[in-house]
Design a protein around this motif. Sequence first.
Motif, PDB file in Angstrom:
ATOM      1  N   VAL A 128     -14.228  20.516 -25.364  1.00 26.97           N
ATOM      2  CA  VAL A 128     -14.726  20.081 -26.671  1.00 26.97           C
ATOM      3  C   VAL A 128     -16.225  20.327 -26.804  1.00 26.97           C
ATOM      4  CG1 VAL A 128     -15.089  18.085 -28.158  1.00 26.97           C
ATOM      5  CG2 VAL A 128     -12.894  18.384 -27.002  1.00 26.97           C
ATOM      6  N   SER A 129     -16.992  19.967 -25.787  1.00 27.01           N
ATOM      7  CA  SER A 129     -18.455  20.077 -25.871  1.00 27.01           C
ATOM      8  C   SER A 129     -18.945  21.515 -25.981  1.00 27.01           C
ATOM      9  CB  SER A 129     -19.102  19.374 -24.681  1.00 27.01           C
ATOM     10  OG  SER A 129     -18.832  17.983 -24.728  1.00 27.01           O
ATOM     11  N   PRO A 130     -18.433  22.463 -25.187  1.00 36.12           N
ATOM     12  CA  PRO A 130     -18.892  23.850 -25.363  1.00 36.12           C
ATOM     13  C   PRO A 130     -18.595  24.407 -26.754  1.00 36.12           C
ATOM     14  CG  PRO A 130     -17.773  23.611 -23.265  1.00 36.12           C
ATOM     15  CD  PRO A 130     -17.531  22.343 -24.027  1.00 36.12           C
ATOM     16  N   LEU A 178     -11.916  28.691 -22.796  1.00 34.31           N
ATOM     17  CA  LEU A 178     -12.369  27.343 -22.451  1.00 34.31           C
ATOM     18  C   LEU A 178     -11.246  26.550 -21.782  1.00 34.31           C
ATOM     19  CD1 LEU A 178     -14.429  26.169 -25.583  1.00 34.31           C
ATOM     20  CD2 LEU A 178     -15.307  26.940 -23.368  1.00 34.31           C
ATOM     21  N   VAL A 179     -10.053  26.654 -22.325  1.00 33.88           N
ATOM     22  CA  VAL A 179      -8.916  25.938 -21.741  1.00 33.88           C
ATOM     23  C   VAL A 179      -8.635  26.455 -20.341  1.00 33.88           C
ATOM     24  CG1 VAL A 179      -6.437  25.491 -21.933  1.00 33.88           C
ATOM     25  CG2 VAL A 179      -7.885  25.387 -23.978  1.00 33.88           C
ATOM     26  N   GLU A 180      -8.670  27.769 -20.170  1.00 40.98           N
ATOM     27  CA  GLU A 180      -8.433  28.371 -18.850  1.00 40.98           C
ATOM     28  C   GLU A 180      -9.454  27.879 -17.832  1.00 40.98           C
ATOM     29  OE1 GLU A 180      -7.304  30.849 -15.653  1.00 40.98           O
ATOM     30  OE2 GLU A 180      -6.204  30.228 -17.451  1.00 40.98           O
ATOM     31  N   TYR A 181     -10.732  27.910 -18.212  1.00 45.89           N
ATOM     32  CA  TYR A 181     -11.778  27.477 -17.294  1.00 45.89           C
ATOM     33  C   TYR A 181     -11.680  25.972 -17.004  1.00 45.89           C
ATOM     34  CZ  TYR A 181     -14.281  31.943 -17.838  1.00 45.89           C
ATOM     35  OH  TYR A 181     -14.651  33.270 -17.824  1.00 45.89           O
ATOM     36  N   ALA A 182     -11.389  25.191 -18.030  1.00 48.03           N
ATOM     37  CA  ALA A 182     -11.331  23.742 -17.854  1.00 48.03           C
ATOM     38  C   ALA A 182     -10.173  23.331 -16.942  1.00 48.03           C
ATOM     39  CB  ALA A 182     -11.187  23.048 -19.208  1.00 48.03           C
ATOM     40  N   LEU A 183      -9.039  23.973 -17.096  1.00 50.70           N
ATOM     41  CA  LEU A 183      -7.857  23.577 -16.322  1.00 50.70           C
ATOM     42  C   LEU A 183      -7.791  24.203 -14.939  1.00 50.70           C
ATOM     43  CD1 LEU A 183      -5.019  23.520 -19.025  1.00 50.70           C
ATOM     44  CD2 LEU A 183      -6.470  21.655 -18.216  1.00 50.70           C
ATOM     45  N   HIS A 184      -8.402  25.406 -14.801  1.00 46.57           N
ATOM     46  CA  HIS A 184      -8.260  26.117 -13.522  1.00 46.57           C
ATOM     47  C   HIS A 184      -9.585  26.390 -12.824  1.00 46.57           C
ATOM     48  CE1 HIS A 184      -4.062  26.588 -14.513  1.00 46.57           C
ATOM     49  NE2 HIS A 184      -4.381  27.148 -15.659  1.00 46.57           N
ATOM     50  N   GLY A 185     -10.714  26.070 -13.473  1.00 41.24           N
ATOM     51  CA  GLY A 185     -11.996  26.269 -12.813  1.00 41.24           C
ATOM     52  C   GLY A 185     -12.416  27.731 -12.803  1.00 41.24           C
ATOM     53  N   ILE A 186     -13.562  27.975 -12.186  1.00 44.63           N
ATOM     54  CA  ILE A 186     -14.085  29.336 -12.134  1.00 44.63           C
ATOM     55  C   ILE A 186     -14.221  29.859 -10.716  1.00 44.63           C
ATOM     56  CG2 ILE A 186     -15.311  29.089 -14.337  1.00 44.63           C
ATOM     57  CD1 ILE A 186     -17.884  28.662 -12.733  1.00 44.63           C
ATOM     58  N   ALA A 187     -13.775  29.079  -9.743  1.00 43.33           N
ATOM     59  CA  ALA A 187     -13.844  29.549  -8.348  1.00 43.33           C
ATOM     60  C   ALA A 187     -12.821  30.654  -8.133  1.00 43.33           C
ATOM     61  CB  ALA A 187     -13.567  28.383  -7.393  1.00 43.33           C
ATOM     62  N   ALA A 188     -13.135  31.560  -7.198  1.00 44.59           N
ATOM     63  CA  ALA A 188     -12.208  32.644  -6.889  1.00 44.59           C
ATOM     64  C   ALA A 188     -10.900  32.078  -6.365  1.00 44.59           C
ATOM     65  CB  ALA A 188     -12.840  33.568  -5.857  1.00 44.59           C
ATOM     66  N   ARG A 189      -9.806  32.730  -6.805  1.00 45.22           N
ATOM     67  CA  ARG A 189      -8.488  32.266  -6.369  1.00 45.22           C
ATOM     68  C   ARG A 189      -7.786  33.371  -5.590  1.00 45.22           C
ATOM     69  NH1 ARG A 189      -8.051  30.029 -11.818  1.00 45.22           N
ATOM     70  NH2 ARG A 189      -6.634  31.689 -12.427  1.00 45.22           N
TER      71      ARG A 189
END
Length: 204
Positions: free
Chosen positions: A171-173, A193-204
């Motif tokens: 919501v904030s971004p 935003l949803v992808e980053y919020a739910l799964h983060g940005i660290a390498a998988r």
Amino acid sequence: MVDKSAPDAARRSEKSRRAIHAAALALVGEVGYPRTTVEAIAARAGVGKQTIYRWWPSKADVLLEAFLDLTGQAAHEAGQQSYAIPDTGDLAADLRAVLRATVDELLDPRFEAPSRALAAEGLVNEELGRRFVTKLLEPQLQLYADRLRSARDAGAVRPDIDPRIALELFVSPLAQRWLQRTGPLSYAYTDTLVEYALHGIAAR
């Protein structure tokens, strides 16, 4: 015996109120908030200035009520008697859907000018800011919190998350980009935003 030929004061008042709402929203869109005055609203609505001051203490109050009325009408036209974030069991899909709808509203000319005016004025007018949050923002944020609690209860997210903090991840971004015009608003952006919020940005 009721004189049916006499003017209906309640109907007349409601007609005037709606004319004032429409005038306030139109003027903010045409000339901006600073140049919108109670006098101009009264002239556009075809009422006396004292009529406005009898119902509202300031132009900010007129605009806030007019905007809340506008959002209520829009929801009614869309067939939404009460709004809730969908709970299909797929949290990512539900968040993408509601954020896409938010983008549509933020880019709708009917909503953009008054919502920007209220957001900006709320930063310098503490009382209006509190009312803007209480009447408009808080009910919307509560919907996100409720959906995240449902996801937490279903095991779709970590059991220790704080829904009120978690909802700020998307919501904030979106609010910041819209308010400060730091980039375009698009479905691709909110989906990310949803992808980053739910799964983060660290390498998988």
